[in-house]
Enzyme design. Structure first.
Site, mmCIF file in Angstrom:
data_model
loop_
_atom_site.group_PDB
_atom_site.id
_atom_site.type_symbol
_atom_site.label_atom_id
_atom_site.label_comp_id
_atom_site.label_asym_id
_atom_site.label_seq_id
_atom_site.Cartn_x
_atom_site.Cartn_y
_atom_site.Cartn_z
ATOM 1 N N ASP A 24 0.754 -1.204 0.082
ATOM 2 C CA ASP A 24 0.151 -0.074 -0.059
ATOM 3 C C ASP A 24 0.959 1.164 -0.201
ATOM 4 O O ASP A 24 1.679 1.472 0.903
ATOM 5 C CB ASP A 24 -0.953 -0.204 1.243
ATOM 6 C CG ASP A 24 -2.032 1.013 1.288
ATOM 7 O OD1 ASP A 24 -2.179 1.520 0.056
ATOM 8 O OD2 ASP A 24 -2.816 1.021 2.232
ATOM 9 N N ASP A 25 0.429 2.167 -1.021
ATOM 10 C CA ASP A 25 1.444 3.488 -1.216
ATOM 11 C C ASP A 25 3.072 3.134 -1.288
ATOM 12 O O ASP A 25 3.810 4.185 -0.698
ATOM 13 C CB ASP A 25 1.015 4.282 0.168
ATOM 14 C CG ASP A 25 -0.337 5.006 0.007
ATOM 15 O OD1 ASP A 25 -1.227 4.523 -0.850
ATOM 16 O OD2 ASP A 25 -0.662 5.972 0.904
ATOM 17 N N CYS A 66 -6.339 4.207 -3.530
ATOM 18 C CA CYS A 66 -6.306 2.733 -3.165
ATOM 19 C C CYS A 66 -7.557 1.901 -3.701
ATOM 20 O O CYS A 66 -7.251 0.758 -4.334
ATOM 21 C CB CYS A 66 -6.782 2.820 -1.597
ATOM 22 S SG CYS A 66 -5.267 3.547 -0.809
ATOM 23 N N ARG A 90 -7.722 -1.658 -6.138
ATOM 24 C CA ARG A 90 -7.825 -2.906 -5.886
ATOM 25 C C ARG A 90 -9.103 -3.512 -6.516
ATOM 26 O O ARG A 90 -9.145 -4.646 -6.835
ATOM 27 C CB ARG A 90 -8.223 -2.783 -4.338
ATOM 28 C CG ARG A 90 -7.074 -2.496 -3.577
ATOM 29 C CD ARG A 90 -7.494 -1.647 -2.205
ATOM 30 N NE ARG A 90 -6.267 -1.103 -1.456
ATOM 31 C CZ ARG A 90 -5.378 -1.847 -0.751
ATOM 32 N NH1 ARG A 90 -5.541 -2.937 -0.438
ATOM 33 N NH2 ARG A 90 -4.247 -1.113 -0.661
ATOM 34 N N LYS A 128 -6.034 -5.364 4.129
ATOM 35 C CA LYS A 128 -6.755 -4.193 3.777
ATOM 36 C C LYS A 128 -7.583 -4.477 2.730
ATOM 37 O O LYS A 128 -7.345 -4.700 1.581
ATOM 38 C CB LYS A 128 -5.952 -3.066 3.440
ATOM 39 C CG LYS A 128 -6.478 -1.789 3.052
ATOM 40 C CD LYS A 128 -5.660 -0.775 2.634
ATOM 41 C CE LYS A 128 -6.426 0.475 2.057
ATOM 42 N NZ LYS A 128 -5.344 1.589 1.661
ATOM 43 N N HIS A 148 -10.773 -2.411 1.706
ATOM 44 C CA HIS A 148 -11.072 -1.149 0.894
ATOM 45 C C HIS A 148 -11.838 -1.077 -0.233
ATOM 46 O O HIS A 148 -11.653 -0.635 -1.248
ATOM 47 C CB HIS A 148 -9.562 -0.492 0.694
ATOM 48 C CG HIS A 148 -9.970 1.155 1.081
ATOM 49 N ND1 HIS A 148 -8.975 1.943 0.792
ATOM 50 C CD2 HIS A 148 -10.911 1.958 1.139
ATOM 51 C CE1 HIS A 148 -9.180 3.211 1.221
ATOM 52 N NE2 HIS A 148 -10.715 3.150 1.462
ATOM 53 N N SER A 187 -9.060 1.599 4.807
ATOM 54 C CA SER A 187 -7.930 1.908 5.127
ATOM 55 C C SER A 187 -7.804 2.188 6.630
ATOM 56 O O SER A 187 -8.509 2.721 7.273
ATOM 57 C CB SER A 187 -7.470 3.091 4.415
ATOM 58 O OG SER A 187 -6.111 3.474 4.787
ATOM 59 N N HIS A 207 1.145 2.253 4.133
ATOM 60 C CA HIS A 207 0.583 3.419 4.221
ATOM 61 C C HIS A 207 0.538 4.190 5.457
ATOM 62 O O HIS A 207 0.954 3.419 6.527
ATOM 63 C CB HIS A 207 -1.241 3.182 3.993
ATOM 64 C CG HIS A 207 -2.069 3.867 3.638
ATOM 65 N ND1 HIS A 207 -2.311 4.859 4.767
ATOM 66 C CD2 HIS A 207 -2.902 4.249 2.634
ATOM 67 C CE1 HIS A 207 -3.298 5.691 4.056
ATOM 68 N NE2 HIS A 207 -3.668 5.510 2.786
ATOM 69 N N ASP A 250 -0.490 -1.003 -4.964
ATOM 70 C CA ASP A 250 -1.677 -0.284 -5.471
ATOM 71 C C ASP A 250 -1.525 1.021 -5.955
ATOM 72 O O ASP A 250 -2.149 1.487 -6.971
ATOM 73 C CB ASP A 250 -2.766 -0.197 -4.333
ATOM 74 C CG ASP A 250 -2.332 0.624 -3.066
ATOM 75 O OD1 ASP A 250 -1.063 1.098 -2.893
ATOM 76 O OD2 ASP A 250 -3.204 0.904 -2.404
ATOM 77 N N ASN A 251 -0.448 1.839 -5.731
ATOM 78 C CA ASN A 251 -0.112 3.117 -6.080
ATOM 79 C C ASN A 251 1.006 3.492 -5.664
ATOM 80 O O ASN A 251 1.708 2.972 -4.681
ATOM 81 C CB ASN A 251 -1.341 3.874 -5.790
ATOM 82 C CG ASN A 251 -1.908 4.100 -4.483
ATOM 83 O OD1 ASN A 251 -2.698 3.805 -4.204
ATOM 84 N ND2 ASN A 251 -0.979 4.695 -3.689
ATOM 85 N N LYS A 291 1.593 9.488 -5.426
ATOM 86 C CA LYS A 291 0.320 9.233 -5.277
ATOM 87 C C LYS A 291 -0.440 10.328 -5.721
ATOM 88 O O LYS A 291 -0.438 11.600 -5.694
ATOM 89 C CB LYS A 291 -0.105 8.919 -3.674
ATOM 90 C CG LYS A 291 -1.420 8.446 -3.310
ATOM 91 C CD LYS A 291 -1.520 8.111 -2.120
ATOM 92 C CE LYS A 291 -3.011 7.605 -1.873
ATOM 93 N NZ LYS A 291 -3.121 6.951 -0.354
#
Length: 499
Positions: free
Chosen positions: A29-30, A69, A73, A123, A125, A150, A229, A281-282, A302
């Site tokens: 994540d992130d 996010c 996903r 996670k 989300h 999140s 994240h 994810d990003n 992001k």
């Protein structure tokens, strides 16, 4: 595809008749393109991921579909752009009425008819909804342990993020319930204990692997980590272990998880029959400065459609099947569903898919079927359409915009002060010689640029003609009554929701 690749795949498929392959999908994540040691970061401590990269296939040109996010996903699990499923704009919140539509077919639902055991840990989300309508157990997963959204979407200023009692940095969201941990559709802890969270996840994941192996049942483990994240957290084995501060500790905890999952695969005797795929994810949330991730030499992060927002580290690992190496072929998270389905011999959903089977890339150093990457902003609309398109090595920006999440860097193109701007002619970059998107090729003295832009425009037009936007799930709004509470009838909410 070359002759040796064909022979390799044919042999592999024959061997696959004996036992269906297992799949482990690790989703960070992130995480920035430059955050892992194997992608060039000098002080990140990621020995297990680096070992995976050294002994697997490392991608240099792998992409998510959105720099936020929830939409990423949705695309990952359906093989379809988030615009088709309606998972836009932005992300889901604790009281969101919408979620990933139940008529969308997830990767778990693709594999279930073949007898796969399925679990989602971490996670989610992709929505909660009334009575847990959109939770993983209603989207093809047998088991779910995790947070439905999140972990910053709840007050955290008084919570401990690292032992012995280091409080979480920042305040996260306020005015909503504290973050819950759910098992299937039941809240088992509220608020979450961050120092214990990853250990509980890993124990559940390894137990799932061992039980599935004992039953000789093929399995799909989806592990969408909260790391890295904001706010970063970690347990006693991770706290203070990295030279990169709290972000590095959080990243190290993710890396330890990867190591434990690989060990569980080996201990259960299924490592050589399991494809492990890692990506994120990003891009990194640069607004957190040193407490955020790093995009390496890529531009911004992001919430932007620059490379730093949407190009991700990715590693495919399968001992004896995938040869160690590096590939520069184009691929995206959309390609995971058709690839896993193809390897398992599963039927694809009878809908418009946007992914391509990656087997030619994974086995035999073949050429990707994907020729283009399409970049939507976090708030896509039919009015503006695509912000950017990559075909081969060239990328054209039709619109650019900065973002709060990518602020604090010296590059003002990343800042929210860089408002939406249309480019006519589009900006044009050669991502092979200029991955940082510094030098616009669309200039009057560059005769090649016109021809390239016309080619990209044709690809863009064809793609957009086939895009049908689904009804926005985010625009269905929010209802505070839908926020998960372990004491549903207690008052006053949200403060009474503590178990």
């Amino acid at each position: 595809m070359n002759h040796s690749a064909v022979i390799f795949i044919f042999t592999f498929l024959l061997a696959g008749l004996e036992a269906l392959p297992n799949f482990v999908l690790l989703f960070a994540d992130d995480l920035g393109y430059g955050d892992l040691g194997s992608y060039g970061h000098p002080s990140s401590f990621t020995p297990n991921l680096d070992k995976l990269a050294a002994n697997g296939l490392r991608f240099t040109d792998f992409y998510c579909t959105s720099a936020a996010c929830s939409p990423s996903r949705a695309a990952l699990l359906t093989g379809r752009y988030q615009t088709r499923s309606g998972v836009y704009p932005g992300v889901f919140y604790p009281g969101s009425k919408g979620g990933l539509p139940l008529n969308e077919t997830t990767l778990a639902e693709v594999l279930k008819p073949l007898g796969y055991a399925t679990a989602a840990i971490g996670k989610w989300h992709l929505g909660l909804g009334a009575n847990g309508t959109y939770l993983p157990i209603h989207q093809g997963f047998d088991h779910f342990l995790g947070i439905p959204y999140s972990h910053d979407q709840g007050p955290c200023s008084n919570l401990t993020c690292f032992p012995p009692d280091i409080k979480c940095y920042g305040t996260c969201d306020v005015g909503v319930v504290t973050v819950p941990v759910m098992h299937d559709d039941t809240i088992v802890q509220q608020p979450v204990s961050f120092p214990d969270l990853e250990e509980n996840y890993v124990n559940y994941a390894t137990n799932f692997i061992l039980k599935s192996a004992q039953k000789k049942q093929p399995f799909f483990l989806y592990y969408p980590s909260h790391h890295t994240h904001y706010p970063q957290f970690g347990g006693k084995e991770a706290a203070g272990r990295s030279a990169r501060g709290r972000f590095g500790d959080s990243l190290y905890e993710l890396d330890r998880t990867v190591g434990k999952i690989i060990q569980a695969l080996e201990d259960s005797g299924v490592l050589n029959n399991t494809l492990v795929f890692f990506t994120a994810d990003n891009g990194p949330e640069l607004m957190r400065m040193s407490r955020g991730g790093n995009a390496g030499l890529l531009k911004c992060g992001k919430a932007t459609t620059y490379e730093g927002g949407m190009r991700e580290p990715a590693i495919a690992y399968w001992p004896g099947k995938i040869q160690p190496g590096v590939t520069r072929e184009l691929a995206t998270i959309l390609d995971i569903l058709p690839t896993f389905a193809g390897l398992a011999g599963a039927k694809l959903p009878q809908v418009q898919l946007d992914g391509f089977d990656m087997k030619p890339i994974l086995f035999g150093n073949g050429v990707s079927e994907r020729k283009a990457v399409f970049y939507y902003p976090i708030d896509p609309s039919e009015t503006y359409g695509l912000f950017a398109v990559r075909v081969g090595k060239y990328k054209a920006h039709y619109y650019t915009r900065g973002a709060d999440q990518s602020s604090t860097t010296p590059d003002m193109d990343c800042s929210p002060s860089a408002v939406l701007k249309k480019h006519d002619p589009p900006l044009l970059f050669d991502l092979e010689i200029d991955p940082s998107e510094n030098y616009n090729l669309a200039t009057p003295d560059n005769p090649v640029s016109k021809e390239v832009l016309e080619m990209i425009q044709g690809v863009k037009k064809d793609f957009e003609m086939g895009m049908v936007f689904g009804e926005s799930e985010m625009n269905k709004g929010r209802n505070p009554a839908l926020e998960p509470c372990c004491k549903p009838e207690c008052t006053p909410k949200p403060s009474c929701c503590t178990c």
